[in-house]
Design an enzyme around this catalytic site. Structure first.
Site, mmCIF file in Angstrom:
data_model
loop_
_atom_site.group_PDB
_atom_site.id
_atom_site.type_symbol
_atom_site.label_atom_id
_atom_site.label_comp_id
_atom_site.label_asym_id
_atom_site.label_seq_id
_atom_site.Cartn_x
_atom_site.Cartn_y
_atom_site.Cartn_z
ATOM 1 N NE ARG A 1 -4.648 5.154 1.822
ATOM 2 C CZ ARG A 1 -4.305 5.431 2.790
ATOM 3 N NH1 ARG A 1 -4.345 6.543 3.520
ATOM 4 N NH2 ARG A 1 -4.617 4.170 3.625
ATOM 5 C CE LYS A 31 -6.694 2.274 5.627
ATOM 6 N NZ LYS A 31 -6.261 0.716 5.064
ATOM 7 C CG ASP A 59 -1.537 2.802 0.866
ATOM 8 O OD1 ASP A 59 -1.927 2.294 0.189
ATOM 9 O OD2 ASP A 59 -1.571 2.638 2.286
ATOM 10 N NE ARG A 118 -8.337 -3.615 -3.112
ATOM 11 C CZ ARG A 118 -7.733 -3.086 -2.005
ATOM 12 N NH1 ARG A 118 -8.349 -2.566 -1.027
ATOM 13 N NH2 ARG A 118 -6.158 -3.107 -2.068
HETATM 14 C C1 S3P Z 1 -1.523 -2.475 4.133
HETATM 15 C C2 S3P Z 1 -0.792 -2.684 3.276
HETATM 16 C C3 S3P Z 1 -0.569 -2.054 1.661
HETATM 17 C C4 S3P Z 1 -1.490 -0.752 1.832
HETATM 18 C C5 S3P Z 1 -2.774 -0.878 2.566
HETATM 19 C C6 S3P Z 1 -2.702 -1.255 4.162
HETATM 20 C C7 S3P Z 1 -1.626 -3.036 5.318
HETATM 21 O O1 S3P Z 1 -1.194 -3.036 0.930
HETATM 22 O O2 S3P Z 1 -1.664 -0.365 0.366
HETATM 23 O O3 S3P Z 1 -3.254 0.408 2.733
HETATM 24 O O4 S3P Z 1 -2.139 -2.549 6.385
HETATM 25 O O5 S3P Z 1 -0.972 -4.182 5.489
HETATM 26 P P1 S3P Z 1 -0.067 -3.970 0.208
HETATM 27 O O6 S3P Z 1 0.503 -4.808 1.289
HETATM 28 O O7 S3P Z 1 -1.139 -5.035 -0.261
HETATM 29 O O8 S3P Z 1 0.379 -3.382 -0.733
#
Ligand code: S3P
Length: 432
Positions: free
Chosen positions: A390, A20, A315, A120
């Site tokens: 999740r 993703k 995650d 958020r």
């Molecule tokens: C992500 C960074 C993470 C993760 C999210 C995807 C990304 O968040 O939890 O699912 O693609 O940069 P944070 O960087 O805010 O911790």
């Protein structure tokens, strides 16, 4: 969705979808580069499709042929003002990255999202960007957010929260900013943005020292597109890995999985718990480490993980907590503050749903304690997910051991893994 107990184990080679995080970046970065980019194996989930639509709405030509996405990039300043607001659904990554990118464009935008995304925190990205003169108006620190495109000024930004989304938003803003922007981070965050920007020819200098990292980026340099083969998502794999570990007579082979060292905490943690996991066929693809993963039924022990592990696997705590519930000794996972501001308050949902399943657990100062037992008596067989993909997938895996469990609002799984149910059922699961 209802998850029933399985009896004959989980076996086979499930198809794990594209990563993703890398999929979002595979749309964003080629859209502001020069040249044609062909992308294989992009994740077609709701979150990524919101990013895709945003760039189409900003005038980028994007086509799909034989399952390959083709992006025709026209450079750093080629995006056009979208005709209407940009709606980002549930996707925090799209929001944080686009806030950065759009703050240095020469047009104004309005970003909105669904109920969960609209709760958020966004000041974590708008505050550092305002140090660069970005003009971002939040709604009490959340979406809807209006952005007045502006010529930003370079600055030195010290990241206060370990977050790849914040770092990436600032990097994207800096690409179109005159001079050198310096980003300092004290804790590890995933590095997909830097990796892709470097291979697209951005002017980046990176100095690493243990957990600390300084990125110097000089803006106004045009990027050149490269083709991308998106590896499969380790975070999505984790649900399958744990399903094989906790169910008897199970063995899975997961292929072409992203094994980036800024992301692979779940493998380290499960191995520490005694998991039989073999990392095979390690190689590089687009400068990202990838591998195949073989996993077998295992007798797990509990373990203690410090906050530094949270940076490498934020995650994965919902599914790690499920694994820990079937270990032979207690576990403590420390420093999970950031879990409170994900797609839901994940820490709280892990607690209340494990308790519904009869697992003895508690939270003290954002540390999670799990005291497993040999047999569970379900207290409430309805899992509350607050539309968090999740949480839904983690407790679907819990259901394979102690089901039936009814997973509420399970359509949220489309956020990251549209074929989850089919893939689980193909290898012996019973999700209905
Ligand atoms: C992500 C960074 C993470 C993760 C999210 C995807 C990304 O968040 O939890 O699912 O693609 O940069 P944070 O960087 O805010 O911790």
């Amino acid at each position: 969705m209802i998850s029933y107990t399985i009896s004959n184990g989980i076996n086979g080679t499930p198809r794990i979808p594209g990563d993703k995080s890398i999929s979002h970046r595979s749309i964003i970065i080629p859209s502001i580069s020069n040249g044609i980019c062909e992308i294989k194996n992009i994740l077609k989930s709701d979150d990524v499709l919101h990013t895709l639509k945003a760039f189409k709405n900003m005038g980028v030509k994007i086509q799909e042929k034989n399952n390959i996405l083709i992006i025709y990039g026209n450079g750093l300043n080629s995006l056009k003002k979208p005709k209407s607001e940009i709606y980002l659904g549930n996707s925090g990554t799209s929001a944080r990255l686009l806030i950065g990118l759009l703050s240095s464009q020469n047009f104004d935008t309005l970003l909105t999202g669904d109920a969960s995304l609209s709760k958020r925190p966004m000041k974590r990205i708008s505050d550092p960007l305002s140090k660069m003169n970005a003009r971002i108006n939040t709604t009490n620190g959340t979406l809807p957010i209006s952005i007045k495109g502006n010529d930003l000024s370079n600055n030195k930004i010290n990241l206060k929260i370990p977050s790849a989304q914040i770092k990436s938003g600032i990097l994207l803003a800096s690409l179109n900013t005159e001079g050198e922007t310096i980003i300092n981070e004290n804790r590890v965050t995933r590095d997909h943005t830097e990796t892709m920007l470097e291979s697209f020819g951005a002017n980046l200098k990176i100095v690493k020292n243990d957990y600390k990292k300084t990125i110097k980026i000089s803006g106004k340099k045009e990027l050149n597109s490269k083709n991308i083969d998106v590896p499969n998502d380790l975070s999505s794999s984790a649900f399958f890995i744990v399903s094989a570990l906790i169910n008897k007579n199970s063995k899975l082979l997961l292929k072409d999985i992203n094994n980036n060292p800024t992301r692979n905490g779940i493998i380290l943690a499960l191995k520490k718990m005694g998991a039989s996991i073999n990392i095979l066929n390690q190689r590089l693809s687009n400068n990202e480490k990838i591998c195949d993963i073989e996993v077998k039924t295992s007798n797990l022990n509990g373990c203690e993980l410090g906050p530094e592990m949270a940076d490498l696997m934020i995650d994965e705590y919902p599914i790690l907590a499920v694994a820990a519930s079937f270990a032979s000794s207690p576990s403590i996972f420390r420093g999970l503050t950031e879990l409170r501001v994900k797609e839901s308050d994940r820490l709280n949902l892990i607690l209340i749903n494990l308790q519904s399943c009869g697992v003895d657990c508690k939270i003290v100062d954002d540390d999670l304690f799990i005291f497993p037992s040999k047999k569970y008596e379900i207290k409430k067989n309805i899992i509350q997910t607050d539309f968090d993909h999740r949480i839904a997938m983690a407790f679907a895996i819990m259901g394979t051991k102690i089901g039936p469990l009814e997973i509420k609002d399970s359509e949220s799984i489309n956020t990251s893994f549209p074929n989850f149910k089919d893939e689980i059922n193909k290898i012996g699961g019973r999700l209905i």
